[in-house]
Enzyme design. Sequence first.
Site, mmCIF file in Angstrom:
data_model
loop_
_atom_site.group_PDB
_atom_site.id
_atom_site.type_symbol
_atom_site.label_atom_id
_atom_site.label_comp_id
_atom_site.label_asym_id
_atom_site.label_seq_id
_atom_site.Cartn_x
_atom_site.Cartn_y
_atom_site.Cartn_z
ATOM 1 N N GLN A 1 -18.773 -26.334 -20.984
ATOM 2 C CA GLN A 1 -19.943 -25.600 -21.459
ATOM 3 C C GLN A 1 -20.127 -25.787 -22.964
ATOM 4 O OE1 GLN A 1 -20.144 -21.576 -19.044
ATOM 5 N NE2 GLN A 1 -18.013 -22.076 -19.438
ATOM 6 N N HIS B 1 -24.094 -28.141 -20.974
ATOM 7 C CA HIS B 1 -25.132 -27.647 -21.878
ATOM 8 C C HIS B 1 -25.535 -28.687 -22.923
ATOM 9 C CE1 HIS B 1 -23.514 -23.369 -20.847
ATOM 10 N NE2 HIS B 1 -24.369 -23.820 -19.943
ATOM 11 N N CYS C 1 -36.118 -36.132 -28.340
ATOM 12 C CA CYS C 1 -37.524 -35.942 -28.660
ATOM 13 C C CYS C 1 -38.208 -35.282 -27.479
ATOM 14 C CB CYS C 1 -38.214 -37.274 -28.970
ATOM 15 S SG CYS C 1 -40.015 -37.106 -29.148
ATOM 16 N N CYS D 1 -41.424 -37.953 -26.219
ATOM 17 C CA CYS D 1 -41.212 -39.183 -25.448
ATOM 18 C C CYS D 1 -39.872 -39.246 -24.754
ATOM 19 C CB CYS D 1 -41.377 -40.407 -26.355
ATOM 20 S SG CYS D 1 -40.116 -40.536 -27.653
ATOM 21 N N GLY E 1 -10.623 -21.232 -21.051
ATOM 22 C CA GLY E 1 -11.335 -20.819 -22.253
ATOM 23 C C GLY E 1 -12.775 -20.413 -22.046
ATOM 24 N N SER F 1 -15.337 -17.114 -20.513
ATOM 25 C CA SER F 1 -15.510 -15.801 -19.888
ATOM 26 C C SER F 1 -16.457 -15.884 -18.702
ATOM 27 C CB SER F 1 -16.071 -14.800 -20.906
ATOM 28 O OG SER F 1 -17.373 -15.201 -21.327
ATOM 29 N N ASN G 1 -7.635 -17.736 -19.831
ATOM 30 C CA ASN G 1 -8.608 -17.265 -20.825
ATOM 31 C C ASN G 1 -8.085 -15.995 -21.475
ATOM 32 O OD1 ASN G 1 -11.444 -17.450 -21.951
ATOM 33 N ND2 ASN G 1 -11.490 -15.367 -21.129
ATOM 34 N N ILE G 2 -8.315 -15.855 -22.769
ATOM 35 C CA ILE G 2 -7.943 -14.615 -23.440
ATOM 36 C C ILE G 2 -9.004 -13.572 -23.114
ATOM 37 C CG2 ILE G 2 -7.536 -13.499 -25.658
ATOM 38 C CD1 ILE G 2 -6.691 -16.206 -26.779
ATOM 39 N N GLY G 3 -8.603 -12.536 -22.412
ATOM 40 C CA GLY G 3 -9.546 -11.499 -22.022
ATOM 41 C C GLY G 3 -10.100 -11.716 -20.629
#
Length: 301
Positions: A130, A148, A156, A159, A247, A249, A273-275
């Site tokens: 992501q 993403h 552009c 075009c 890493g 959420s 993941n932290i949290g």
Amino acid sequence: MLLKCRRLSPPALAHTEGFVPASSTIDAHTLEQLQAFLSRATRLFVITGAGLSTESGIPDYRSEGVGLYARTDRRPMQYAEYIRSAKSRQRYWARNYMGWPQFSSHQPNSAHLALQQWEEQGKVHWLVTQNVDALHSKAGHQGLTELHGCAHRVLCLGCGAVSPREDLQKRFKALNPSWGAHAGGVAPDGDVFIEDEQVLHFRVPSCKDCGGILKPEVTFFGDTVNRRTVQFVHERLAESDAVLVAGSSLQVYSGYRFLLAAADQKIPVAILNIGSTRADHLAEFRVSARCGEVLSVIQPH
């Protein structure tokens, strides 16, 4: 099964403490369990998020206490605002221009390098990130989807031409030879905080080919991920036999949807993941610790 890690030693990478939230150091027993989970996988599907890049010195949005949302009242550029307002584009690019030298200089950390080594060993079937920082590419990862987009490319809107962000930096310098501003801190997507009055005279170039509006080839907040990209990722997930989230959420649906699909397909999930995350209830195994600290010592077979 939710596991909490005991602190064994002070966390490493002190130079990133401003961006990495507090966490426990993983204990040997938890590490062995994660090792066993990964060893069972033969075609591992990996999803990474901002928590992987904070250890490279890039701030994120949502980390408790240290993310952009916790530290400031600033919010990222919305897609509709960028399209609608020339002044918003001017402000965005002025900040991005100032922040680009630092943002583009960030390098992969031990987590990026570990995942690239796993790919070389045949463990990782596909990796979806992501993040828009190009750090997986810099680490040499090949089987990669930048969900993403990537801030190192410019699109552009007229075009459809795609060009390197570094080329645009040179055009900015040529158009604004005497422009300067005082930067007040770095944001997650590569820009810096500049007061609005400082950007009034900043000039923004148009597409060389058609004169169209230039935009980073990234998915802004309020925009949607390309359908073909989503379909491609679903196909890679269906070919996999385990999922590792590292890493993230998973608060944004664009990534969370793949965890829902994994659950539907009975593909086991582990989360590093932290949290807490949006998909904790879908994981059979969860570890709250630093990605680099954990992934760098795992030896998947």
